[in-house]
Every structure is written in structure tokens, then in C-alpha cells.
Design a protein around this motif. Structure first.
Motif, mmCIF file in Angstrom:
data_model
loop_
_atom_site.group_PDB
_atom_site.id
_atom_site.type_symbol
_atom_site.label_atom_id
_atom_site.label_comp_id
_atom_site.label_asym_id
_atom_site.label_seq_id
_atom_site.Cartn_x
_atom_site.Cartn_y
_atom_site.Cartn_z
ATOM 1 N N SER A 64 0.952 -1.216 -0.046
ATOM 2 C CA SER A 64 0.004 -0.054 -0.030
ATOM 3 C C SER A 64 0.900 1.259 0.001
ATOM 4 O O SER A 64 2.051 1.193 0.393
ATOM 5 C CB SER A 64 -0.870 -0.107 1.104
ATOM 6 O OG SER A 64 -0.246 0.050 2.460
ATOM 7 N N THR A 66 0.748 3.390 2.188
ATOM 8 C CA THR A 66 1.083 3.938 3.683
ATOM 9 C C THR A 66 2.324 3.083 3.682
ATOM 10 O O THR A 66 3.172 3.814 4.513
ATOM 11 C CB THR A 66 -0.152 3.027 4.464
ATOM 12 O OG1 THR A 66 -1.356 3.645 4.015
ATOM 13 C CG2 THR A 66 0.189 3.509 5.763
ATOM 14 N N ASN A 235 0.649 4.513 11.634
ATOM 15 C CA ASN A 235 0.665 3.639 10.595
ATOM 16 C C ASN A 235 -0.521 2.637 10.667
ATOM 17 O O ASN A 235 -1.214 2.358 9.890
ATOM 18 C CB ASN A 235 1.998 3.072 10.104
ATOM 19 C CG ASN A 235 2.004 2.334 8.885
ATOM 20 O OD1 ASN A 235 2.009 2.950 7.995
ATOM 21 N ND2 ASN A 235 1.838 0.752 8.888
ATOM 22 N N ALA A 238 -4.045 3.423 9.740
ATOM 23 C CA ALA A 238 -4.444 3.088 8.505
ATOM 24 C C ALA A 238 -4.648 1.476 8.083
ATOM 25 O O ALA A 238 -5.758 1.233 7.490
ATOM 26 C CB ALA A 238 -3.584 3.478 7.342
ATOM 27 N N ASP A 239 -4.210 0.949 8.730
ATOM 28 C CA ASP A 239 -4.232 -0.795 8.739
ATOM 29 C C ASP A 239 -5.362 -1.509 9.433
ATOM 30 O O ASP A 239 -5.962 -1.997 9.151
ATOM 31 C CB ASP A 239 -2.809 -1.490 9.106
ATOM 32 C CG ASP A 239 -1.815 -1.158 7.822
ATOM 33 O OD1 ASP A 239 -1.983 -0.690 6.913
ATOM 34 O OD2 ASP A 239 -0.628 -1.730 8.187
ATOM 35 N N VAL A 430 -1.430 7.864 6.472
ATOM 36 C CA VAL A 430 -2.586 7.553 7.183
ATOM 37 C C VAL A 430 -3.832 8.085 6.624
ATOM 38 O O VAL A 430 -5.001 7.284 6.590
ATOM 39 C CB VAL A 430 -2.643 7.928 8.917
ATOM 40 C CG1 VAL A 430 -3.934 7.523 9.593
ATOM 41 C CG2 VAL A 430 -1.323 7.235 9.274
ATOM 42 N N ALA A 431 -4.007 9.023 5.906
ATOM 43 C CA ALA A 431 -5.105 9.965 5.412
ATOM 44 C C ALA A 431 -5.463 9.117 4.352
ATOM 45 O O ALA A 431 -6.375 8.893 3.762
ATOM 46 C CB ALA A 431 -4.829 11.249 5.147
ATOM 47 N N GLY A 433 -4.593 5.962 3.396
ATOM 48 C CA GLY A 433 -5.017 4.636 3.527
ATOM 49 C C GLY A 433 -6.389 4.722 4.472
ATOM 50 O O GLY A 433 -7.182 3.388 4.108
ATOM 51 N N SER A 434 -6.796 5.706 4.876
ATOM 52 C CA SER A 434 -8.505 5.608 5.537
ATOM 53 C C SER A 434 -9.202 6.382 4.780
ATOM 54 O O SER A 434 -10.481 6.392 5.074
ATOM 55 C CB SER A 434 -8.124 6.499 7.007
ATOM 56 O OG SER A 434 -6.943 5.952 7.560
ATOM 57 N N GLU A 438 -7.007 7.632 -2.922
ATOM 58 C CA GLU A 438 -5.640 8.021 -2.625
ATOM 59 C C GLU A 438 -5.536 9.450 -3.015
ATOM 60 O O GLU A 438 -5.022 10.299 -2.446
ATOM 61 C CB GLU A 438 -4.620 7.262 -3.296
ATOM 62 C CG GLU A 438 -4.438 5.930 -2.571
ATOM 63 C CD GLU A 438 -3.557 5.110 -3.431
ATOM 64 O OE1 GLU A 438 -3.356 4.788 -4.668
ATOM 65 O OE2 GLU A 438 -3.315 3.796 -2.703
#
Length: 469
Positions: A64, A66, A235, A238-239, A430-431, A433-434, A438
Motif C-alpha cells: 500500500s 501507506t 501507520n 490506516a491498517d 494514514v489519511a 489509507g483511511s 488516494e
């Protein structure tokens, strides 16, 4: 008549032992200078060359964005850990020995990074690479100071000038390599340069006398562990999401490590953060600004090439050139800003520079009014102008705190700016990934940091103003 040429030869021979004069004629010193400076250029290029490859790394290593951004943040983390202690290690164990060790670590880790088959291996090797690269800057400064006793300031200034050159070349070189070759060549390109530097310095660099000095290894370890724990905690949002206890536990652990680091620094001899500075409110103000400056000027902007590829489909070469455009704006305005400091002081150019930087970040976040490349190029140039104006006064404002410890203050300034860059890139990852997408998430990140930069402006008026000459 025949004995006349021999007279200057006697002092040269008698001066062969001390490092400042070297063993041979002046040409040897210039070869050493050029070789050591090429190592600095190599390290500087590696700080930005990966920025254009994030999209490719994400795809080819099946990870990813991230995690791909860690290849940038962990490189900055390694330098933060290495920089405060590298100079003292060189003094303690000998500059020649440690310089060769740093070049070896950097070159070998670059070679292995090119063969990495997973993002986690690549991240570990980037950290190792940064430990070697971070040690090269203070070692080079020490070597140059030893070799050039006359006009030392001029030669030290020339060494530092290789960093902006590397920042200018890195993104475009990375984009070119990724476009026409493989991302692995980004790391392989360091190997022949590193081998040549290693062999030349092994043959030419005179041994230096070691000096017993105290080194704050526990402080560097605590600082690195604290930043790594916070990075990994962010990190994990996000995961795993905000409901998972793991990221919150990691952030709490990072806070404990920060507290332990600050407590250690108050008691340590030769501390990374001198206790005299920790007791001054202006220290918190100036370096709070340095953290945000590093976050907005160097942190999130590193993701512009990735944003250009994701949002507008630009090639890696075109996307990487955007960072080079920013570097041109920085170089042009930083000289002018430096020349005007004596007349206008620190605060006015800092305010102006930060507002221009915020305007550039805002432009990046908005839909393009022209072609995407032209729009992003103009935005990058505006950001570069802002950074160029704000950079010199913010540099000197930090030195104003303790003018008798310029080297220590300069190192701390770089450390806080890199910390800001690490935090910004980690939060951006993080932003992404969440977020909903993208490209959209990155657009919002640029907007948020534009607002944050404007909100920082009132704090600038608490910065110590330039002392009267």
C-alpha cells in the motif's frame, strides 16, 4: 639557481604529518574534497530520488502507499539518529576510519536495497542506508576543516551547497530512471559511485588523530525509538482503524519514550538537546516553527509527484520534475532573502514566506485551471519561492538562541525539520489509507497543511528578532 625551487619543498615536507596540509601538494587536497563532496551529493540525491517511485513501488512490491512512504520517512529517521552522534564518533575513532565505514554502509545497503523483494526488507535497508549517509555530512565537514585551514569557511560553504544541488537533481533523475528502466536502478546507481569514493579516499585520505569524547548514544537510541514507535502507531491507524488498541498503545509507548528522552537529556553530558536550550521558551517557539516548516515545506511536498501520477496520470519523469521546479524557486529566492536579512530582520520574511508557501499548497489542492502539469508546476514554483524566502531567516533565528554554539543549533534545526517531515508524511499516508481515494485524500492533505501554515504565522512574532550588529 637550482636550489631555489627546493626551498618551498622543505616546509611542504615538514608539514606532511599534520592533516591540514596533507602529505603532498595542494592538488591532493582538492581531489579529496571533490571525492568527499561527491559522497555528499549522492546522499542528498537519495533523499528525494525515491519520491517519484512511490507509485511504482506500491504496484511492484504489492503493498500500500501507506507502507511505500516509509521508504522516505525511515530514511529521514535514520539521519535523525545518525547526525547527532556521527561527528563525535568521527572525532573519537578517527575521521578516516569512520568516513570509510559510513561510505561502506551506504554503498552496501544501496546494493542490497536494489535486490529487495518486499517492502519490509526495503524499509530496513533504507534505514541502514540513512545511518551511513547521515554520518557522511559531519565527517565530510571534519575532513574539509582539517585539509583547508586557510579559507576554511569558504570550503565548508561549498560542501553544504551540494545538498540543494542533490535536491534539484534527485527527483528528475528518479523520474527518468523509473520511466526508462526499473526502480531498482535508483539504488544500484549508488554502487559504482560509492566504490570509487571508497577506493580514492582509502588511498588519499590521511589518517586523523582520534580524540576521546563523550557520545550520547542512549539519547540517540531513545530519540530514534520514540519516533519509530510513533510512526508505526500512526501507520496502524490506516491498517487497523481507530478502534484497534494497538495504534493507541504504540502512541502511548512513544510518549513514554519521549519523556524518557527528555529526562535523559537533562542529565546527560554532551546531550543531543543541551539543557540550557530546553529551559528557554524561545527554543520551543523556534523549533515548533521548524517542525511545521519541515512538515509543510519538505514533508507533504515530497508526495506531490505521487499525487501528480495518481490524480492526473503524469509520467514519473514529469512528476519528478515538479520537485526540481520547486528547488529552482528555493535557490533563487534564498539568496535574495539572505542578503536582505540585515535590513528587514527575521520576522517579516518568515511571515511572507510562510504565507506564499501556504498559497502554493492551496493551489496544489485545487482543480487545475490550466493543464495539470502547468498548474502543478506553477504551484510548485510558488511553494519554492515561499520556502526560499522563509528559509534563511528561520535558520538564523535558531542560531540567535545560542550564537556561541552554531554547530549544535544547526544540527538541532535539521533534526526538528526532519521530524516534522516524518510526521507529515506519516499522517498523509494514514489519511490516504483511511480516505475515500488516494488522490482525493492527498488533495485534502495539501489543503490541511496550507491552513496549518497560515495558523502558524502569529507564532512567528514570538521569534527572537535579529540582534543589532
Amino acid at each position: 639557481m637550482r636550489e631555489a625551487p627546493e626551498k618551498p619543498a622543505e616546509p611542504a615536507a615538514s608539514a606532511a604529518a599534520p592533516p591540514p596540509e596533507g602529505e603532498g601538494p595542494g592538488r591532493r587536497r582538492f581531489i579529496i574534497f571533490a571525492t568527499a563532496s561527491s559522497a555528499i551529493l549522492m546522499v542528498s540525491i537519495d533523499g528525494t530520488i525515491v519520491a517519484t517511485a512511490l507509485h511504482t513501488l506500491t504496484r511492484e512490491l504489492h503493498t500500500s502507499l501507506t507502507w511505500s512512504t516509509w521508504t522516505i520517512t525511515v530514511y529521514q529517521l535514520g539521519q535523525i539518529v545518525s547526525l547527532p552522534i556521527a561527528g563525535r564518533l568521527s572525532d573519537s575513532l578517527g575521521r578516516r576510519r569512520m568516513f570509510l565505514a559510513y561510505v561502506t554502509v551506504f554503498t552496501l545497503s544501496s546494493l542490497l536495497a536494489g535486490f529487495a523483494t518486499s517492502i519490509y526488507v526495503l524499509i530496513a535497508l533504507r534505514f541502514t542506508q540513512a545511518l551511513g549517509g547521515g554520518g557522511l555530512m559531519p565527517s565530510t565537514m571534519g575532513v574539509v576543516a582539517d585539509l583547508f585551514t586557510r579559507d576554511r569557511d569558504r570550503w565548508l560553504g561549498l560542501v553544504t551547497s551540494f545538498f540543494p544541488v542533490g535536491a534539484l537533481l534527485g527527483p528528475t533523475l528518479g523520474g527518468f530512471i523509473v520511466t526508462y528502466s526499473t526502480w531498482r536502478a535508483i539504488f544500484f546507481i549508488n554502487v559504482p559511485v560509492g566504490v570509487v569514493v571508497l577506493l580514492l579516499l582509502l588511498l588519499l585520505l590521511p589518517p586523523a588523530r582520534a580524540v576521546r569524547v563523550r557520545i550520547d548514544l542512549p539519547g540517540a537510541g531513545l530519540l530514534g525509538a520514540a519516533l519509530l514507535t510513533v510512526m508505526f502507531g500512526l501507520n496502524q491507524f490506516a491498517d487497523r482503524g481507530v478502534r484497534s488498541p494497538l495504534p493507541w498503545s504504540l502512541l502511548a509507548g512513544g510518549a513514554v519514550l519521549v519523556a524518557a528522552f527528555l529526562r535523559h537529556e537533562r542529565r546527560a553530558e554532551q546531550a543531543i538537546l543541551p539543557p540550557a536550550l530546553l529551559r528557554r521558551p524561545a527554543f520551543a517557539v523556534v523549533n515548533g516553527i521548524n517542525i511545521v516548516y519541515g512538515a509543510a515545506a519538505f514533508g507533504v511536498f515530497t508526495l506531490v509527484p505521487t499525487y501528480a501520477q495518481l490524480a492526473y496520470g503524469l509520467t514519473p519523469l514529469a512528476a519528478g520534475s515538479l520537485l526540481s521546479v520547486r528547488a529552482i524557486g528555493m535557490a533563487g529566492l534564498s539568496v535574495t532573502s539572505s542578503m536582505l536579512l540585515r535590513r528587514v530582520g527575521y520576522r517579516a520574511p518568515m511571515v511572507l514566506g510562510f504565507l506564499i508557501l501556504a498559497a502554493g499548497l492551496l493551489l496544489i489542492s485545487l482543480p487545475p485551471a490550466t493543464g495539470p502539469f502547468t498548474w502543478l508546476g506553477i504551484s510548485a514554483l510558488v511553494c519554492g519561492v515561499g520556502v526560499g524566502i522563509a528559509g534563511p531567516p528561520s535558520n538564523n533565528a535558531a542560531v540567535q538562541l545560542m550564537p556561541d554554539q552554531v554547530a549544535a543549533i544547526s544540527g538541532l534545526r535539521a533534526m526538528f525539520r526532519q521530524t516534522g517531515g516524518i510526521i507529515a508524511i506519516t499522517l498523509a499516508a494514514v489519511a490516504v489509507g483511511s480516505g475515500p481515494g488516494e488522490a482525493q485524500a492527498l488533495s485534502r492533505v495539501f489543503l490541511v497543511f496550507a491552513i496549518l501554515t497560515v495558523l502558524l504565522v502569529p507564532l512567528i512574532f514570538r521569534v527572537p528578532e535579529r540582534s543589532a550588529a
